[in-house]
Scaffold this motif. Structure first.
Motif, mmCIF file in Angstrom:
data_model
loop_
_atom_site.group_PDB
_atom_site.id
_atom_site.type_symbol
_atom_site.label_atom_id
_atom_site.label_comp_id
_atom_site.label_asym_id
_atom_site.label_seq_id
_atom_site.Cartn_x
_atom_site.Cartn_y
_atom_site.Cartn_z
ATOM 1 N N ARG A 182 0.832 -1.210 0.000
ATOM 2 C CA ARG A 182 0.000 0.000 0.000
ATOM 3 C C ARG A 182 0.867 1.262 0.000
ATOM 4 O O ARG A 182 0.594 2.213 -0.735
ATOM 5 C CB ARG A 182 -0.914 -0.010 1.207
ATOM 6 N N ALA A 183 1.929 1.266 0.788
ATOM 7 C CA ALA A 183 2.835 2.422 0.829
ATOM 8 C C ALA A 183 3.580 2.571 -0.492
ATOM 9 O O ALA A 183 3.795 3.686 -0.965
ATOM 10 C CB ALA A 183 3.821 2.279 1.982
ATOM 11 N N ALA A 188 1.111 4.015 -3.045
ATOM 12 C CA ALA A 188 0.876 5.435 -2.785
ATOM 13 C C ALA A 188 2.089 6.271 -3.171
ATOM 14 O O ALA A 188 1.946 7.356 -3.750
ATOM 15 C CB ALA A 188 0.535 5.652 -1.313
ATOM 16 N N SER A 189 3.283 5.765 -2.889
ATOM 17 C CA SER A 189 4.501 6.499 -3.239
ATOM 18 C C SER A 189 4.654 6.627 -4.749
ATOM 19 O O SER A 189 5.022 7.686 -5.261
ATOM 20 C CB SER A 189 5.726 5.800 -2.662
ATOM 21 N N CYS A 223 2.856 16.758 -3.319
ATOM 22 C CA CYS A 223 3.094 15.331 -3.532
ATOM 23 C C CYS A 223 4.363 14.860 -2.838
ATOM 24 O O CYS A 223 4.397 13.752 -2.290
ATOM 25 C CB CYS A 223 3.163 15.022 -5.022
ATOM 26 N N GLY A 279 3.556 14.486 0.662
ATOM 27 C CA GLY A 279 2.748 13.273 0.794
ATOM 28 C C GLY A 279 3.582 12.015 0.781
ATOM 29 O O GLY A 279 3.330 11.076 1.547
ATOM 30 N N ILE A 280 4.597 11.963 -0.082
ATOM 31 C CA ILE A 280 5.490 10.806 -0.125
ATOM 32 C C ILE A 280 6.216 10.649 1.211
ATOM 33 O O ILE A 280 6.352 9.541 1.734
ATOM 34 C CB ILE A 280 6.484 10.929 -1.293
ATOM 35 N N VAL A 303 3.700 9.343 3.823
ATOM 36 C CA VAL A 303 3.328 7.944 3.612
ATOM 37 C C VAL A 303 4.424 7.014 4.097
ATOM 38 O O VAL A 303 4.155 5.949 4.643
ATOM 39 C CB VAL A 303 3.025 7.691 2.113
ATOM 40 N N ASN A 304 5.669 7.422 3.947
ATOM 41 C CA ASN A 304 6.782 6.527 4.256
ATOM 42 C C ASN A 304 7.328 6.670 5.673
ATOM 43 O O ASN A 304 8.278 5.970 6.018
ATOM 44 C CB ASN A 304 7.913 6.752 3.240
#
Length: 55
Positions: free
Chosen positions: A4-5, A8-9, A44, A47-48, A51-52
């Motif tokens: 999932r990560a 998304a990345s 973005c 966001g990356i 997410v990580n």
């Protein structure tokens, strides 16, 4: 990194690339819309990073 990560990345990376491309093309054609592309790319990238981050 789970699937999932990673997904998304990759999606956010693709949108960031489009934002940077939009910025370059807006600068090349003189439309004055560079801020939109930079805002999309910066959002973005943040966001990356979010997410990580491991909880």
């Amino acid at each position: 990194m789970d699937k999932r990560a990673l997904a998304a990345s990759l999606l956010l990376g693709a949108v960031a690339f489009v934002g940077l491309l939009h910025t370059v093309l807006a600068y090349a054609f003189g439309t004055g819309l560079q801020q939109i592309g930079l805002l999309v790319a910066a959002t973005c990238i943040v966001g990356i990073v979010l997410v990580n981050i491991r909880p």
